[in-house]
Each structure stands twice: as C-alpha cells, then as structure tokens.
Scaffold this active site. Sequence first.
Site, PDB file in Angstrom:
ATOM      1  N   ASN A 161       0.725  -1.110   0.003  1.00  0.00           N
ATOM      2  CA  ASN A 161      -0.127   0.001  -0.094  1.00  0.00           C
ATOM      3  C   ASN A 161       1.010   1.224   0.023  1.00  0.00           C
ATOM      4  OD1 ASN A 161      -1.731   2.168   0.576  1.00  0.00           O
ATOM      5  ND2 ASN A 161      -2.367   1.396   2.475  1.00  0.00           N
ATOM      6  N   LYS A 179      -0.006   4.318  -0.074  1.00  0.00           N
ATOM      7  CA  LYS A 179      -0.499   5.409   0.538  1.00  0.00           C
ATOM      8  C   LYS A 179      -0.395   6.692  -0.489  1.00  0.00           C
ATOM      9  CE  LYS A 179       0.158   3.043   5.019  1.00  0.00           C
ATOM     10  NZ  LYS A 179      -0.050   3.158   6.184  1.00  0.00           N
ATOM     11  N   HIS A 221      -9.356   0.903   4.849  1.00  0.00           N
ATOM     12  CA  HIS A 221      -8.282   1.057   5.626  1.00  0.00           C
ATOM     13  C   HIS A 221      -8.392   2.205   6.910  1.00  0.00           C
ATOM     14  CE1 HIS A 221      -3.934   2.299   6.383  1.00  0.00           C
ATOM     15  NE2 HIS A 221      -3.599   1.139   5.716  1.00  0.00           N
ATOM     16  N   GLU A 254      -6.666   4.425   7.963  1.00  0.00           N
ATOM     17  CA  GLU A 254      -6.514   5.908   7.867  1.00  0.00           C
ATOM     18  C   GLU A 254      -7.743   6.393   7.367  1.00  0.00           C
ATOM     19  OE1 GLU A 254      -2.940   5.252   5.665  1.00  0.00           O
ATOM     20  OE2 GLU A 254      -1.929   4.693   7.580  1.00  0.00           O
ATOM     21  N   GLU A 278      -5.115  -5.015  10.270  1.00  0.00           N
ATOM     22  CA  GLU A 278      -3.949  -4.122  10.630  1.00  0.00           C
ATOM     23  C   GLU A 278      -4.074  -3.260  12.023  1.00  0.00           C
ATOM     24  OE1 GLU A 278      -2.226  -2.846   6.560  1.00  0.00           O
ATOM     25  OE2 GLU A 278      -3.771  -1.571   6.889  1.00  0.00           O
ATOM     26  N   GLY A 307       2.926   2.035  10.836  1.00  0.00           N
ATOM     27  CA  GLY A 307       3.801   3.553  10.592  1.00  0.00           C
ATOM     28  C   GLY A 307       4.691   3.641  11.716  1.00  0.00           C
ATOM     29  N   SER A 334       3.771  -2.306  10.246  1.00  0.00           N
ATOM     30  CA  SER A 334       5.143  -2.175  10.294  1.00  0.00           C
ATOM     31  C   SER A 334       5.988  -3.771   9.956  1.00  0.00           C
ATOM     32  CB  SER A 334       5.859  -2.007  11.664  1.00  0.00           C
ATOM     33  OG  SER A 334       5.204  -0.639  12.024  1.00  0.00           O
TER      34      SER A 334
END
Length: 256
Positions: A13, A15, A99, A101, A171, A177, A217
Amino acid sequence: MSQQKRRRVIAGNWKMFKNQADTRAFFSAFNPLVASVQDCDIVIAPTFTSLSAAVEAAKGTHIAISAQDVYWEKEGAFTGEISTAMLVEAGCRYTLIGHSERRQFFGETNETVFKKTKAALAAGLIPIVCIGEMLAYREAGRTENICQTQFHGSVGALTPEEFSRILIAYEPVWAIGTGRTATPEIASAVHKFVRHCAAEMFDAGHAAALRILYGGSVKPDNIQGLMAQVELDGVLVGGASLDPNSFAKIVKDWTR
Ligand code: 13P
C-alpha cells in the site's frame, strides 16, 4: 480448519506516495527481482493518479494493481470520488477498502465499507477489507470485540458467494507506521479469532478458505517470524513496499 492451503498474497500500500515517474522507476527495478515468483499473488496499490502508470509498467508480469479506495455509486455528482467501473477501466484488479487511515481521518464507517465492498464485488474487483483496533482498545482488552464489530458490520451481510471473493487485512492501528509490529503470536491470535467470526457468520468451509493478511510495520527483518504462523496468509505492507529491494525481499522470503 486453519490448515487448508490458501494461496498467499503480498500486497503493498503506497498510500500518498509516488507520482507517475516514481511509479515507473519502482517497477523497472522491482519486476526483474520478482520475475521468478509464481507461488503467491503480488499486489501493489498506488495512489489514483499513478494507477495507469502502474498498470502499464506491470504489463506482462504477475503483479496485480489495486486502488486504495473506491466509491459505491456508479456515477453522479460525487466530487472527488472514483467508481468501480473507472477502476476496472484503469486496469485495477483489487481495491483496498476501509483502511484505518480512511476510518480515522476520512469518516469511513463499517456501513460505508460494506457498501463499497458490495459495489467492488459487483464490478469484479477483489476487495481487501481492512479491520483493526486502536491502541486504547487493545490496552482495554477489547481487541476481539472491536474486530468482531468491524468484521460483522463491514462484511457480515455479504452473500456467501460474495464473501468467498474478499480478502481481509488485519491491521492493528498501533502497529501502522510506528515500527511497532504485532508479534507473530499476537497477529496469529487475532487472525484465528477473525476466522472464527467467519465460521460463525458463514460456515467452516468459507472460514477455512478466507485469506487474512497482516499489516503494520512489516519489514524484511520481521517477515520470517510472521510467515511462520499458519494463520497468516499474507501481508499488507506500507513503508517497506516503497522500496523495490525491500518489497522484493519480503515477497521472496514469503515464497521460500
Ligand atoms: P506500515 O507498513 O508503514 O506500518 O503500514 C501498514 C499499512 O497501513 C498498510 O496498509
């Protein structure tokens, strides 16, 4: 039920990184590195404006291209949105949906994730539906509760046939991250639980066939430990998928 052989998926991904020139440069370095890989699905999700460049650059390879989001309406006055047919026309085979985010920063809910998943399936796209708990919920011992609620709300009302065509990505938000990967044991336990939810909502056969990816990660130096867990059917990689060498290393270590 978790012992069934499931084809593995390594997804990246990107992003909001990589313009078209960066995308072409990535593929020219990456394609030869994974040319011999046959036994897993490789998927890359660039940003919308780099999709066509990625599709073009991946032609003749086994690498499939994914969008990072999609809208459920076919067309209309929905400024800023992209339809499933537009993604198909651009050459996408997959789309990420829900996702964390998008859930955290753009108001995505289980209800919108469900609508997007339905629409993506109707267009023949393979949805990678993301779920995962925030740190506060993990610390409060509510991981299973959150994942179950997200799973039920996001995909629970699909038909069994539709369900058989989706992938789930677990996730944990606290691992994205942050460099703080879930241990292989933590990831495996949640995957097992999600598979249990799938068995409850659908049946044992659908649960056993469901491919569940881990994300958060993932790096070349922790992929070996994660891959040792039979519950993990693949990974969804953020930062480490931006570099052709590190992403190729993840792909190869999984397929070894
Ligand atoms: P990182 O691998 O950068 O933690 O990102 C994970 C992710 O969000 C993939 O969708």
